[in-house]
Write a protein that holds these residues in place. Sequence first.
Motif, PDB file in Angstrom:
ATOM      1  N   GLU A 135       0.835  -1.209   0.000  1.00  0.00           N
ATOM      2  CA  GLU A 135       0.000   0.000   0.000  1.00  0.00           C
ATOM      3  C   GLU A 135       0.870   1.261   0.000  1.00  0.00           C
ATOM      4  O   GLU A 135       0.573   2.243  -0.682  1.00  0.00           O
ATOM      5  N   LEU A 136       1.950   1.201   0.767  1.00  0.00           N
ATOM      6  CA  LEU A 136       2.843   2.374   0.865  1.00  0.00           C
ATOM      7  C   LEU A 136       3.456   2.706  -0.495  1.00  0.00           C
ATOM      8  O   LEU A 136       3.543   3.867  -0.894  1.00  0.00           O
ATOM      9  N   SER A 137       3.874   1.645  -1.175  1.00  0.00           N
ATOM     10  CA  SER A 137       4.461   1.824  -2.492  1.00  0.00           C
ATOM     11  C   SER A 137       3.480   2.552  -3.407  1.00  0.00           C
ATOM     12  O   SER A 137       3.823   3.514  -4.104  1.00  0.00           O
ATOM     13  N   GLU A 138       2.231   2.118  -3.353  1.00  0.00           N
ATOM     14  CA  GLU A 138       1.220   2.716  -4.215  1.00  0.00           C
ATOM     15  C   GLU A 138       0.902   4.147  -3.790  1.00  0.00           C
ATOM     16  O   GLU A 138       0.789   5.044  -4.636  1.00  0.00           O
ATOM     17  N   LYS A 139       0.774   4.354  -2.501  1.00  0.00           N
ATOM     18  CA  LYS A 139       0.421   5.693  -2.022  1.00  0.00           C
ATOM     19  C   LYS A 139       1.510   6.703  -2.368  1.00  0.00           C
ATOM     20  O   LYS A 139       1.223   7.821  -2.800  1.00  0.00           O
TER      21      LYS A 139
ATOM     22  N   MET B 142      24.924  -4.112  -8.441  1.00  0.00           N
ATOM     23  CA  MET B 142      25.909  -3.064  -8.707  1.00  0.00           C
ATOM     24  C   MET B 142      25.279  -1.686  -8.496  1.00  0.00           C
ATOM     25  O   MET B 142      25.930  -0.766  -8.026  1.00  0.00           O
ATOM     26  N   TRP B 143      24.016  -1.559  -8.873  1.00  0.00           N
ATOM     27  CA  TRP B 143      23.325  -0.261  -8.748  1.00  0.00           C
ATOM     28  C   TRP B 143      22.102  -0.435  -7.862  1.00  0.00           C
ATOM     29  O   TRP B 143      21.387  -1.442  -7.965  1.00  0.00           O
ATOM     30  N   ALA B 144      21.846   0.558  -7.061  1.00  0.00           N
ATOM     31  CA  ALA B 144      20.754   0.440  -6.094  1.00  0.00           C
ATOM     32  C   ALA B 144      19.393   0.389  -6.780  1.00  0.00           C
ATOM     33  O   ALA B 144      18.456  -0.221  -6.259  1.00  0.00           O
ATOM     34  N   PHE B 145      19.269   0.997  -7.983  1.00  0.00           N
ATOM     35  CA  PHE B 145      17.959   0.941  -8.638  1.00  0.00           C
ATOM     36  C   PHE B 145      17.576  -0.501  -8.967  1.00  0.00           C
ATOM     37  O   PHE B 145      16.395  -0.846  -9.052  1.00  0.00           O
ATOM     38  N   GLN B 146      18.593  -1.367  -9.126  1.00  0.00           N
ATOM     39  CA  GLN B 146      18.325  -2.761  -9.470  1.00  0.00           C
ATOM     40  C   GLN B 146      17.641  -3.526  -8.342  1.00  0.00           C
ATOM     41  O   GLN B 146      17.029  -4.570  -8.583  1.00  0.00           O
ATOM     42  N   THR B 147      17.751  -3.007  -7.107  1.00  0.00           N
ATOM     43  CA  THR B 147      17.084  -3.693  -5.993  1.00  0.00           C
ATOM     44  C   THR B 147      15.566  -3.588  -6.119  1.00  0.00           C
ATOM     45  O   THR B 147      14.842  -4.313  -5.447  1.00  0.00           O
ATOM     46  N   GLN B 148      15.096  -2.688  -6.982  1.00  0.00           N
ATOM     47  CA  GLN B 148      13.646  -2.531  -7.168  1.00  0.00           C
ATOM     48  C   GLN B 148      13.117  -3.449  -8.283  1.00  0.00           C
ATOM     49  O   GLN B 148      11.937  -3.375  -8.619  1.00  0.00           O
ATOM     50  N   GLY B 149      13.996  -4.273  -8.834  1.00  0.00           N
ATOM     51  CA  GLY B 149      13.517  -5.218  -9.858  1.00  0.00           C
ATOM     52  C   GLY B 149      14.331  -5.151 -11.136  1.00  0.00           C
ATOM     53  O   GLY B 149      14.789  -4.087 -11.525  1.00  0.00           O
TER      54      GLY B 149
ATOM     55  N   CYS C  77      13.272   9.370 -16.510  1.00  0.00           N
ATOM     56  CA  CYS C  77      13.541   8.960 -15.132  1.00  0.00           C
ATOM     57  C   CYS C  77      15.044   8.859 -14.908  1.00  0.00           C
ATOM     58  O   CYS C  77      15.727   8.128 -15.624  1.00  0.00           O
ATOM     59  N   LEU C  78      15.506   9.617 -13.926  1.00  0.00           N
ATOM     60  CA  LEU C  78      16.938   9.645 -13.615  1.00  0.00           C
ATOM     61  C   LEU C  78      17.194   8.943 -12.294  1.00  0.00           C
ATOM     62  O   LEU C  78      16.619   9.307 -11.267  1.00  0.00           O
ATOM     63  N   ALA C  79      18.063   7.952 -12.318  1.00  0.00           N
ATOM     64  CA  ALA C  79      18.499   7.297 -11.082  1.00  0.00           C
ATOM     65  C   ALA C  79      19.848   7.882 -10.682  1.00  0.00           C
ATOM     66  O   ALA C  79      20.839   7.687 -11.385  1.00  0.00           O
TER      67      ALA C  79
ATOM     68  N   ILE D 243      17.194   6.169   3.347  1.00  0.00           N
ATOM     69  CA  ILE D 243      15.832   5.728   3.076  1.00  0.00           C
ATOM     70  C   ILE D 243      15.804   4.648   1.985  1.00  0.00           C
ATOM     71  O   ILE D 243      16.373   4.835   0.916  1.00  0.00           O
ATOM     72  N   VAL D 244      15.127   3.556   2.283  1.00  0.00           N
ATOM     73  CA  VAL D 244      14.911   2.486   1.300  1.00  0.00           C
ATOM     74  C   VAL D 244      13.433   2.517   0.912  1.00  0.00           C
ATOM     75  O   VAL D 244      12.557   2.410   1.778  1.00  0.00           O
ATOM     76  N   TYR D 245      13.158   2.695  -0.374  1.00  0.00           N
ATOM     77  CA  TYR D 245      11.771   2.782  -0.828  1.00  0.00           C
ATOM     78  C   TYR D 245      11.103   1.408  -0.758  1.00  0.00           C
ATOM     79  O   TYR D 245      11.774   0.381  -0.926  1.00  0.00           O
ATOM     80  N   PRO D 246       9.788   1.380  -0.564  1.00  0.00           N
ATOM     81  CA  PRO D 246       9.108   0.072  -0.523  1.00  0.00           C
ATOM     82  C   PRO D 246       9.181  -0.619  -1.888  1.00  0.00           C
ATOM     83  O   PRO D 246       9.266   0.065  -2.919  1.00  0.00           O
ATOM     84  N   PRO D 247       9.149  -1.936  -1.905  1.00  0.00           N
ATOM     85  CA  PRO D 247       9.240  -2.677  -3.172  1.00  0.00           C
ATOM     86  C   PRO D 247       8.159  -2.200  -4.143  1.00  0.00           C
ATOM     87  O   PRO D 247       7.022  -1.961  -3.744  1.00  0.00           O
ATOM     88  N   GLY D 248       8.544  -2.072  -5.392  1.00  0.00           N
ATOM     89  CA  GLY D 248       7.571  -1.686  -6.411  1.00  0.00           C
ATOM     90  C   GLY D 248       7.418  -0.189  -6.596  1.00  0.00           C
ATOM     91  O   GLY D 248       6.772   0.260  -7.550  1.00  0.00           O
ATOM     92  N   TYR D 249       8.021   0.585  -5.714  1.00  0.00           N
ATOM     93  CA  TYR D 249       7.848   2.044  -5.777  1.00  0.00           C
ATOM     94  C   TYR D 249       8.341   2.625  -7.099  1.00  0.00           C
ATOM     95  O   TYR D 249       7.598   3.310  -7.799  1.00  0.00           O
ATOM     96  N   LEU D 250       9.592   2.345  -7.459  1.00  0.00           N
ATOM     97  CA  LEU D 250      10.146   2.948  -8.684  1.00  0.00           C
ATOM     98  C   LEU D 250       9.399   2.472  -9.924  1.00  0.00           C
ATOM     99  O   LEU D 250       9.205   3.229 -10.871  1.00  0.00           O
TER     100      LEU D 250
END
Lengths: 482, 482
Positions: free
Chosen positions: A191-195, A266-273, A250-252, A229-236
């Motif tokens: 829900e947090l990711s969506e909100k 290697m890159w933190a954006f990859q932790t989101q999928g 979109c800039l990471a 801060i670590v964003y909730p899964p699915g946020y990006l």
Amino acid sequence: MMTGKQRLEKEVTLELRNKYIGPSCKLFYRDDPLKILRASGTYMYDEKGHRYLDCINNVCHVGHCNPYVVSAAMQQMAVLNTNSRFLHDNLVLYAERLLTFFPKELCVCFFVNSGSEANDLALRMARTHTGKKDVITLDHAYHGHVSSLIDISPYKFNHPGGEGQADWVHVAPVADVYRGKYTDKDYSLEELSEKYADEVKQLCDKATKKSGGVCLFVAESMQSCGGQIVYPPGYLRQVYKHVRAAGGLCLADEVQVGFGRVGSHMWAFQTQGDDIVPDIVTLGKPMGNGHPISAVITTREVADSFGATGMEYFNTFGGNPVSAAIADAVLDVIENEKLRENATMIGSYLKQEFNSMKQKHGIIGDVRGQGMFLGVDLVKNRKTREPATAEAAYINKRLKEQYVLLSCDGPSRNVLKFKPPLVFSLNDAKELLEKLDNIMTEMEVAECEVNDAAKSTLNGTVNSHHKSQISNGHCSDIQVKV
Amino acid sequence: MMTGKQRLEKEVTLELRNKYIGPSCKLFYRDDPLKILRASGTYMYDEKGHRYLDCINNVCHVGHCNPYVVSAAMQQMAVLNTNSRFLHDNLVLYAERLLTFFPKELCVCFFVNSGSEANDLALRMARTHTGKKDVITLDHAYHGHVSSLIDISPYKFNHPGGEGQADWVHVAPVADVYRGKYTDKDYSLEELSEKYADEVKQLCDKATKKSGGVCLFVAESMQSCGGQIVYPPGYLRQVYKHVRAAGGLCLADEVQVGFGRVGSHMWAFQTQGDDIVPDIVTLGKPMGNGHPISAVITTREVADSFGATGMEYFNTFGGNPVSAAIADAVLDVIENEKLRENATMIGSYLKQEFNSMKQKHGIIGDVRGQGMFLGVDLVKNRKTREPATAEAAYINKRLKEQYVLLSCDGPSRNVLKFKPPLVFSLNDAKELLEKLDNIMTEMEVAECEVNDAAKSTLNGTVNSHHKSQISNGHCSDIQVKV
């Protein structure tokens, strides 16, 4: 000449510093700044020979003065250091190698000197490619020190000396699930990711209504100045979808969190999928282990739009053979010494131990992050999550007195921020944990002592925070001076 | 690994470059770019071992791969490289030393990584100090590649991909006495100085009427991209007076022309008189002989205004112990090897010889500059001063074929631009002169040949330019193929 020996007494150094260096340039530990003469691995040494454990230098990524990197620098410096208007193998081979760590869509490099230059160039590219101006940024974000980036850094423009928010800048609440606009008290991570993504969508709609679309969504892939801060899964995933629907790129920003700091990737954006592909990625701080080199990585389409204007981009030092040799050596060390694996292993151990400490110490409200990017959020009260700002500063000061360098960050400066060189060892971790544990215990004892005194002499009320400490067994009749 | 050996065939390097590096990043000699593997002093060597005489690298100031500078870098890199939030002697001692070269009013330093970062910071400081926004810049000026500087660089915003002039930017004609708005055809140098300064005054008046005053006047102390322009004596004195009367600060951009390039003085603004004191000076390119280090030098008042906002200025790499050690070593070499004296001596010799060549070759319209900052303005016709653009490009190409690297610049790209490492020797000068002389002679011969043919077969008219060449004795019956 430069053998790590002191040339001036510390007081003289400080005096000259105050005299000749701009007062906007701040020192760490202002009341008693550190004079560091030499460093190696995770250790820094002051003028008296004291050894400090470095938990904060996120630039000296593969260890201070890594001999392999220094050697690569020396070899290339002695042979050639010129600009990239000449062909050189170091540049193209490094570019080719660096790109292997990215999704295939990200296939073009621009080399610059600093994260600020990288983010500024990224912004210029996004403007050119989209023809739009409006930028969506996250609250508390910091993206660099040049004019154009202060405009999109609430960490700067909303603080002393800042000029406030420009009309083309839109600030989304940072997806901080512990103390953001929406928290895990009320919502599931899903829900947090969506909100939080919906907040970005609303800004996209606003920008579209106001000026016909969005130019750029910019965010660190994990937010550092905002308090680890670590964003909730699915946020990006959701955010990128909304931003692209509004015509934006979109800039990471991986200036602080890139190059394996998060361990698992290697890159933190990859932790989101694996499906998360930014249009532009910016790299910086650790890329040259202290040498000024940074980069912008983007798609063929964005690079070609920028090229099609006909305006040359020339960066005097960017991508010179020395910078490229150094950056290449840094990749060698990350791979050869398995530093991502080390980041994962030591990071997991630290996180587990911080969580154990949380059972013991009521001041620890939240432990977050991964790899060598961890935050310990300190609270006065776990229920209200009121930030323990003064306590964080005190802990930081006590750690320094015990030769451990850590820092506090976040909007309330109550988050202990751990971002050391990736060579941080198990022994280093144990040293940090032991000292931190002792300091927290000392603080509790001292507080209880005050409380006990207050109880006996004033019959004062013991508040819930102190009660929780007492219930953890740290008060009673222990008499320790701190 | 990095021993100056080739790792890829040149074609492969070029192919990878085109594939992986942004197309906005241009190569020198695009039709047949150079692959340089090593360099030393004033020489660069390609993959075939050909030795090129380098007349254009204004970054490798004290000579390519100067061993003293490389050694200083190596020593410091092996010991400590961290940020300026820790005290370090290198930083403060270098700052103290650097400031001895400036008028006493200029007494505070900020260290950054590039000329662009320096000029951006200068602009931010000027905004803060004056509370104004309007900037006066010179036509054809280039001050850097970040967004804020493209706004004040007509060389960029008036060219392909540029977005034109912002309403807070005012462009004064550059005080080019040879081909500017006012020239030495019609006015004495004294009159020119006043007329060009009056143009700035008019912009000050306009800005004051429009927005209550001026923030900043920015100019290179001698203009490089504009075609090696030397302002008439007294120009900056009058300009600074006008700008200050309008509440503005004066910035001397010494990124290209500083550190003794002009020979007679350490900074080019000093050639306009000992009483000329800018409010801000920016330094860059040659400062670290290729290592990314730059600086902003300003007054206590400006630095304090900027500090008083409370906004921290942190530059991750700026002023680190390695950068400071390298910059300090560069100053050592400038002084120990008497490079300013060399710049004066060789520069004077070259200027004298270029002027002798002017007697011989009608294509040379003007010879200007001083020290290691010289320009040879090529014309199709000395009377009209019509720029000989194609001829300049041809000469540049021919020089490259003869292993001499020079470049063309100026709005019409007709000015041969000489800006070599300061270690440029008398033999180097003779090599350049001889090759340039031969090429010009060849061109004249070829042209006469064409003319003679035209005369005999078509009875065509010989134009005045060709007549002047003929009168110089380069035609008649010489039959040389070029």
